[in-house]
Design a protein around this motif. Structure first.
Motif, PDB file in Angstrom:
ATOM      1  N   PHE A  33     -37.472  -8.047   9.502  1.00 52.07           N
ATOM      2  CA  PHE A  33     -37.545  -6.594   9.612  1.00 52.07           C
ATOM      3  C   PHE A  33     -37.998  -6.209  11.030  1.00 52.07           C
ATOM      4  N   TRP A  88     -34.137  -2.917  -1.846  1.00 55.28           N
ATOM      5  CA  TRP A  88     -33.236  -3.129  -0.719  1.00 55.28           C
ATOM      6  C   TRP A  88     -32.397  -1.906  -0.375  1.00 55.28           C
ATOM      7  N   ARG A 114     -30.864 -11.248   5.972  1.00 53.82           N
ATOM      8  CA  ARG A 114     -31.231 -11.472   4.568  1.00 53.82           C
ATOM      9  C   ARG A 114     -30.241 -12.457   3.957  1.00 53.82           C
ATOM     10  N   LEU A 129     -43.485  -2.239  -0.039  1.00 56.92           N
ATOM     11  CA  LEU A 129     -42.746  -3.394  -0.552  1.00 56.92           C
ATOM     12  C   LEU A 129     -43.471  -4.108  -1.682  1.00 56.92           C
ATOM     13  N   VAL A 177     -36.099   0.248   4.326  1.00 59.42           N
ATOM     14  CA  VAL A 177     -35.692  -1.159   4.292  1.00 59.42           C
ATOM     15  C   VAL A 177     -34.322  -1.328   4.943  1.00 59.42           C
ATOM     16  N   VAL A 206     -39.270  -5.646  -3.210  1.00 57.27           N
ATOM     17  CA  VAL A 206     -38.529  -4.970  -2.152  1.00 57.27           C
ATOM     18  C   VAL A 206     -37.353  -4.213  -2.751  1.00 57.27           C
ATOM     19  N   CYS A 236     -34.063  -3.824   8.156  1.00 53.07           N
ATOM     20  CA  CYS A 236     -33.747  -5.203   7.794  1.00 53.07           C
ATOM     21  C   CYS A 236     -32.605  -5.745   8.664  1.00 53.07           C
TER      22      CYS A 236
END
Length: 375
Positions: A113, A351, A363, A339, A356, A349, A360
């Motif tokens: 992140f 998503w 992942r 989170l 986020v 989390v 992010c």
């Protein structure tokens, strides 16, 4: 759920990503908190304070193997292989122009992140690392300038005569620039400032400074919807440069703060402009790590031009690490709190959450951020 803060390995980095204050808060959320031995020493947070706050003191390997790893700077090539697959790694990732590092984090199967990518919305204000650090950088820039300037900042009337006030010019009126203006005014300088965004004129004048800019039609459209400066045309840059060149020759101190996300820092001060300034004047370049706003600035150095102008290229926030770390740690806590499921005291989390999605980078083995996924 183990949340850990390793020590920063960059030799010039003095900040730490967790403070004793945030350690207590993470523990209250049900987390097991670990801090690497000595991680807070440079920031003025001794191991004993972390221990008293409820953290375990651990090795670098154990800190990097946590479920949530908090850092100031992006993990290095040496640190990435030691991160646990599936871990959340939260830092200022500096992703632009560092594709190899992003792909390495994706290959390590961590969720990385980038805090500097947070959207500018009300909900994210308490997490805004750019603002918290820039605010301190603007303050420190003027303090550094005052320390290097061989004269007093305020006007002083004495029996021996009058000392004239220093003339301070701030280039770029974001968070750092506004704090530089405010600090300069508090120290008694005569302050002027400029920016390509028209909305900043009122802000500058509200702080008691004078606004300096070419206010044509392009200037009126020079701000993005997100509040950032747009790249200006060559024609506007030429007109603005001419105005600045005339103005800068009369200044004692210049602080430059101009940055454009994802691009090199715009060149605002040429070598010829530096030559026009008088000996003993000072330039503080806050954009030096992005290539610099001043042609003669050097990262991490105090350069002196042939005509005796001092050009400060220090990383300002690392020079006030206690305050910078305290604010940065609070930013990270506010983000990580979103989170965690408070009922189960575990990571949860979402998503699809806008914060986020905005931050992010990687992942499940892939680069997922749309700005970097197809670079």
């Amino acid at each position: 759920m183990l949340i850990a803060a390793p020590a920063e390995t960059d030799h010039g980095e003095t900040r730490v990503a967790a403070s004793p204050e945030t350690v207590k808060k993470f523990a209250a959320l049900g987390a097991d908190v670990a801090v690497q031995d000595g991680a807070g020493d440079k920031a003025g947070f001794p191991d004993a304070d972390y221990r008293s706050a409820g953290a375990r003191l651990v090795s670098a390997d154990e800190a990097l193997a946590a479920d949530v790893v908090l850092k100031v700077r992006r993990p290095t090539a040496q640190e990435i292989p030691r991160l646990k697959p599936g871990a959340l790694v939260i830092a200022t990732m500096d992703p632009y122009g560092h594709r190899d590092a992003i792909e390495a984090m994706a290959k390590a199967r961590i969720a990385a992140f980038a805090m500097e990518l947070l959207p500018r919305i009300t909900r994210a204000q308490v997490m805004d690392v750019l603002s918290s650090q820039a605010n301190l950088a603007g303050y420190r820039a003027v303090i550094d300038a005052a320390a290097e300037f061989g004269r007093a900042m305020p006007m002083m009337m004495t029996p021996a005569g009058t000392v004239t006030a220093a003339r301070l010019f701030v280039m770029g009126v974001g968070v750092a620039g506004l704090q530089a203006i405010a600090t300069g005014r508090r120290l008694g300088a005569v302050v002027t400032a400029n920016d390509v965004r028209p909305a900043t004129k009122e802000q500058v004048e509200s702080l008691g400074a004078k606004f300096v800019a070419v206010e044509d039609e392009e200037f009126k459209q020079a701000e993005t919807a997100g509040g950032y400066a747009k790249e200006m045309s060559d024609g506007y840059k030429a007109k603005q440069a001419a105005l600045v060149a005339t103005h800068i020759a009369k200044q004692d101190i210049v602080v430059t703060t101009a940055l454009i996300p994802g691009r090199p820092a715009p060149r605002l001060i040429t070598a010829d402009m530096v030559k026009s300034m008088h000996a003993g004047s000072v330039i503080v370049d806050l954009a030096v790590e992005r290539g610099g706003n001043c042609e003669l600035s050097r990262p991490g150095e105090l350069a002196i031009s042939d005509n005796g102008v001092k050009i400060v290229g220090y990383s300002n926030v690392t020079r006030i690490p206690a305050s910078a770390s305290a604010l940065y740690a609070r930013n990270l806590y506010a983000f990580v709190e979103t989170l965690i499921d408070k009922a189960t005291k575990s990571l949860a989390v979402h998503w699809d959450d806008e914060l986020v999605k905005a931050t992010c980078l990687t992942r499940d083995g892939a680069v997922v951020h749309p700005a970097f996924a197809t670079e």
